[in-house]
Design an enzyme around this catalytic site. Structure first.
Site: not given
Ligand code: GAL
Length: 382
Positions: A176, A42, A155, A119, A172
């Site tokens: 996190d 991101d 998940g 995502d 995934r």
């Molecule tokens: C979360 C994701 C992370 C990362 C993050 C970036 O949703 O699980 O691995 O990509 O966003 O904002």
């Protein structure tokens, strides 16, 4: 296998970091060990699309544009990955691909992107995630370039049941990761029951590795020691997870580099058969399997991989009988066991295996089946 910018760098990504990371992945042997994809997460774009509705790389971070960086990464023999979301914005509130799937896939293809992490933030609640992953997958398959599809919905929505339909290559299966022992333990426990959804061409992703972070960076909440990193890496390898590094590879400790480049452990992860591992109850007296897990996997060619993880805070002496592996005495077979972290053959075992493991430590074993006749044995029948 690859590297992703999020765990350590979050918003602090730019051309210089990516190019230095690419250089280092070649120089320190990561690419040779199999870490092929370099993925930016991101916060790489501007907050607005251009007049044609296209995503734009932030020129302060990527002054020569994204294609320039991608070309550089390719010139090093690596592949390049990028990030978007199935919602209207990414998790960090940058433009995402909802309603723009086909144009974004086109843009990524034009830049030479090889991998998309997709995502799940800011998705309209009324639209099933399943359809959005279907849609992006179709966009990627029709963009004229081979792009690996990495689904990331943490998940949710029983993703394990439908993700393979979409054509995703990895998905995934957890929320996190954080760089601490509790998080590793939690994610490993969450994976129990999901291992069976793994398969060739579509693997579970237990989130990026924290090996070598030592508490530094975006998810560096506390850090781990090298023994814990080795157990973390072994568990992810044993459970067929994607192996995506998350530390600053430009400055890895020798120990962390040694862990993530152990070819024998990587071979267990990348095994061609891609069979699901299964969980043994190692200690029949223990009612808490999350504390001591023994995982077994049938490898291509007939060997067995066995990972024993002492997730507890005390020393344990697990054992298991070979009958639990399907090798009761009538099989006439014994096991020649190699300890993959010691890099040493331990000898020929019959009937059972027992070891002693320090807190948070593990054993990774590769076992070859041989006729039981004729010792000498390291362990003998009860
Ligand atoms: C979360 C994701 C992370 C990362 C993050 C970036 O949703 O699980 O691995 O990509 O966003 O904002």
């Amino acid at each position: 296998m690859g590297w992703n910018s999020w765990n350590t760098f979050a918003q602090n990504i730019d051309e210089k970091l990516i190019m230095e990371t690419a250089d280092k992945m070649v120089d320190n042997g990561l690419l040779a060990a199999g870490y092929e994809y370099l993925v930016i997460d991101d916060i790489w774009s501007l907050r607005a699309r251009d007049e044609n509705g296209r995503l734009v790389a932030n020129p302060e971070k990527f002054p020569h544009g994204m294609k320039y960086v991608v070309d550089y990464v390719h010139s090093k023999g690596l592949k390049f990955g990028i990030y978007s979301c199935d919602g209207v914005m990414t998790c960090a509130s940058y433009p995402a691909s909802y309603g723009r799937e086909f144009i974004d896939a086109q843009t990524f293809a034009e830049w030479g992107v090889d991998y998309l992490k997709y995502d799940n933030c800011y998705k309209p609640r009324t639209v099933p995630g399943r359809l959005l992953y279907h849609k992006m997958s179709l966009a990627l398959e029709n963009c004229g370039r081979d792009i690996l599809f990495s689904a990331c919905n943490w998940g949710e929505e029983n993703v394990e049941e439908w993700i393979k339909e979409t054509g995703a290559h990895l998905w995934r299966s957890t929320y996190d990761i954080h760089d601490n022992w509790e998080s590793i333990k939690k994610l490993l426990w969450q994976q129990v029951g999901l291992q069976k959804y793994n398969g060739v061409g579509c693997c579970n992703d237990m989130d990026m590795l924290v090996v070598g972070m030592y508490g530094k960076g975006n998810v560096g909440f506390g850090g781990c020691n090298d023994v814990e990193y080795r157990t973390h890496f072994s568990a992810w390898a044993m459970l067929n997870s994607a192996l995506i590094l998350g530390c600053d590879v430009r400055n890895m400790s020798p120990e962390a580099l040694k862990i993530v480049t152990n070819r024998d452990v990587i071979a267990i992860n990348q095994d061609a058969a891609g069979r699901q591992p299964y969980l043994l109850c190692a200690d029949p007296d223990s009612d808490d399997n999350s504390q001591l897990q023994v995982w077994v996997k049938h490898l291509d060619g007939g060997d067995l991989a066995i990972g024993i993880f002492n997730m507890s805070d005390y020393t344990q002496s697990p054992w298991f009988g070979f009958d639990e592996l399907g090798l009761d005495p009538s099989s006439g077979m014994a096991l020649v066991i190699t300890d993959l972290w010691e890099g040493k053959e331990l000898g020929k075992f019959i009937d059972y295996y027992r070891t002693t493991i320090e807190p948070h430590d593990c054993r990774m074993l590769r076992c070859k089946l041989v006729p039981a006749d004729g010792g000498p044995y390291v362990c003998c029948a009860f």
